[in-house]
Structure formats: C-alpha cells, structure tokens
Write an enzyme that holds these catalytic residues in place. Structure first.
Site, mmCIF file in Angstrom:
data_model
loop_
_atom_site.group_PDB
_atom_site.id
_atom_site.type_symbol
_atom_site.label_atom_id
_atom_site.label_comp_id
_atom_site.label_asym_id
_atom_site.label_seq_id
_atom_site.Cartn_x
_atom_site.Cartn_y
_atom_site.Cartn_z
ATOM 1 C CG LEU A 56 -2.053 0.939 1.478
ATOM 2 C CD1 LEU A 56 -3.059 0.919 0.192
ATOM 3 C CD2 LEU A 56 -2.555 0.921 2.686
ATOM 4 C CG ASP A 57 1.356 3.717 -3.541
ATOM 5 O OD1 ASP A 57 2.074 2.810 -3.866
ATOM 6 O OD2 ASP A 57 0.907 4.298 -4.496
ATOM 7 N N PRO A 58 3.068 4.559 0.536
ATOM 8 C CG PRO A 58 5.351 4.859 0.714
ATOM 9 C CD PRO A 58 4.382 4.476 -0.289
#
Length: 315
Positions: A53-55
């Site tokens: 999950l993207d930062p």
C-alpha cells in the site's frame, strides 16, 4: 568508559504467533516498514504482508503471521476497495498531491458529468502504469527512472473495475470529488484518477487514498500501530484475527479423529468419511477442522468424490 548497551532492557525472544493483523496503516509509512514494526511489537518469528500500500495511502494492510503466511497469496490476488479523493483541473508529475502541477485547465463539468464519466470506467479497462510506481523495467523500479528525470515506455495492462461510485462532489464550489472503487489486483488508482480527468477534459490528480477492504477483510476491527504498542506484550497476539479469517469463502468441514489423522498425513478423505450432510461441489475448497474445540487443519479441494489436502497448517 560506560557501555551504552548496559542499561538497555534485554531483547525478548521471538515467539510463534499465528493469525492476520488487520492494520490501519498511517500516512507516510511504507508497507515494509509497517510490517517490520508490527513484527517487532508482536515478537513474531515469521511474518509477511499481502501486497503493498503506497506510503501516501492509508487504510487496510493485512499482515500475515506464522501459519497465516501460507495464505498470503490469496490476498495478493483478491479485489481491493478504496476511497479516493480527486482534484480536477490539473495533472501532476507524480499523479498525486506530492508532484508538481502540470497542464492546468479550467473545470467546466458538473456532478452529472462526473457520474457519467465514472460509469464509463466500470468493467475491464487498460491502464499504463505510472512512472512513480514500484513496477520494474529491466530490473529497476519505475520510480528510479522517474527520480532521474527519465520516462520509459510501459506496456498497457488490463485491469477490472468491479464498481465505482461517487461518494462526495464539491462541484461547482470546488473542483474535487471522492469516489469509492472496487477493483482487481494491479489497478493503479492514481492512473484511474488521471484517466477520469482526461475523460472530463480538464485533467485530474489524486489527493487522498484510503483502502477500506481487501477481499472479504475490511477496516472493521482494524488496529493502529499505536494501539498495538499500548497493549501489554502478553496481550498483543490476541489482536490478531485467526488464520481462518482468510478462509471464510471455503466450506467448513469437521473431521473425526481417524479421518483427521489421515488428512494430516496428506491422504485424501472419501465422501463416505465426511460428516453426514456434507455437500461439496467438484473442485470446491473446504477449510478442514478437527477436535473439540475445533482446530484448523488446513485447506482441501473436492475432486473425484474425495477431499484432497492442499495446504496444511500447524496450530
């Protein structure tokens, strides 16, 4: 000279922890860093995440521990659901709010136009992966090329948008809206936002992203890293959902002691040795239990009138 390590508390040993942690990932933290921190807090011997999950995204990040890691691939393949905030009127160099605004245009659409545009993306679509992504080209992540100011050719990929709904729309007061998207694995929501912007003729970029579901798992009951840290060490493993939380689509089957023994040896279990009334379609999956209280033994598939073990667990 004083040893700086002398006053540190002793490091506690790793322990066997089994289950899935429904983590509500905070903004700015990478999935790997979240996994490392959760593994340390739980003192888990074995752990793995179920897709990144993207930062810059928040929300549900299921983390598998112990025997649950045997089923992490199932979550990698599962559909995902996101709430995405989109700003109209400009693209950005990264596709999100972190990038430089590009191609600023007037926004002349209304709510009805947005709803119509969203409907056009339901079903199977093609996406060109964004340069600011972890997808690799010639062994290097695309974001490394992007950081070096390079753009490389990327092949379009087919993904499926299961559903898309407009949750909020600030038009005409402000050029923004929020949508809920359920999609297949590999879908880039920032690319979807950009493509919607082009369909509306004004460009767009993503300003917020929150994942609310992975397959059948949702944010209901999810915990934060701070909540785990606030718990006593002995209580932290209880914050995990059981391994079979990952297997709820499989039909439950309870075996007697004799059949369970054969099952754990990898032997198939004939239909006549299953509980009376057990109905399993050909090629269907079952989660198999034995004992009192019931203990998960693994997952099996029904083939040619017998239940055949596929993945065993040791709990």
């Amino acid at each position: 000279m004083t040893d700086s390590n002398a006053n540190r508390p002793p490091r506690l040993p790793r322990r066997e922890v089994h289950g899935v942690l429904l983590l509500d990932k905070p903004l700015g933290l990478s999935s790997n860093d979240a996994l490392v921190r959760a593994k340390r807090l739980l003192r888990a011997a074995k752990a793995g995440h179920t897709g990144t999950l993207d930062p810059l995204a928040t929300g549900l990040l299921p983390l598998c521990f112990g025997e649950a890691t045997k089923f992490s691939q199932d979550l990698l393949e599962a559909d995902k659901t996101y709430d995405a905030e989109v700003r109209l009127g400009a693209r950005s160099s990264t596709g999100d709010a972190e990038g430089e605004l590009l191609d600023v245009r007037a926004v002349t659409c209304d709510r009805a136009a947005v709803e119509q545009a969203l409907e056009g993306f339901i079903g199977e679509i093609e996406q060109v992966p964004p340069m600011h992504s972890a997808l690799k080209k010639d062994g290097r992540p695309l974001y490394e090329y992007a950081r070096a100011g390079q753009t490389v050719e990327r092949a379009a990929r087919r993904v499926t948008i299961r559903s898309i709904a407009l949750l909020e729309c600030a038009l005409p007061g402000a050029p923004s809206f929020t949508m809920r998207v359920t999609c297949s694995k590999g879908t880039y929501i920032r690319t979807l936002a950009e493509d919607i912007g082009e369909a509306l003729g004004c460009g767009a970029h993503l300003t917020g992203l929150r994942r609310i579901a992975v397959g059948d798992l949702t944010l209901d009951g999810a915990v934060t890293l701070a909540q785990i840290e606030a718990q006593d060490d002995a209580q932290r493993p209880a914050m995990l959902a059981p391994v079979d939380a990952l297997l709820q689509k499989c039909v439950p089957v309870q075996l007697d002691a004799a059949a369970a023994g054969r099952f754990l040896q990898g032997q198939r279990i004939a239909q006549r040795d299953l509980p009376v009334g057990t109905a399993l379609a050909e090629n269907s999956l079952a989660r198999v239990y034995a004992g009192e209280p019931s203990r998960l033994l693994g997952v099996a598939r029904m083939r040619e009138g017998a239940l055949r073990p596929e993945r065993l667990v040791k709990l």
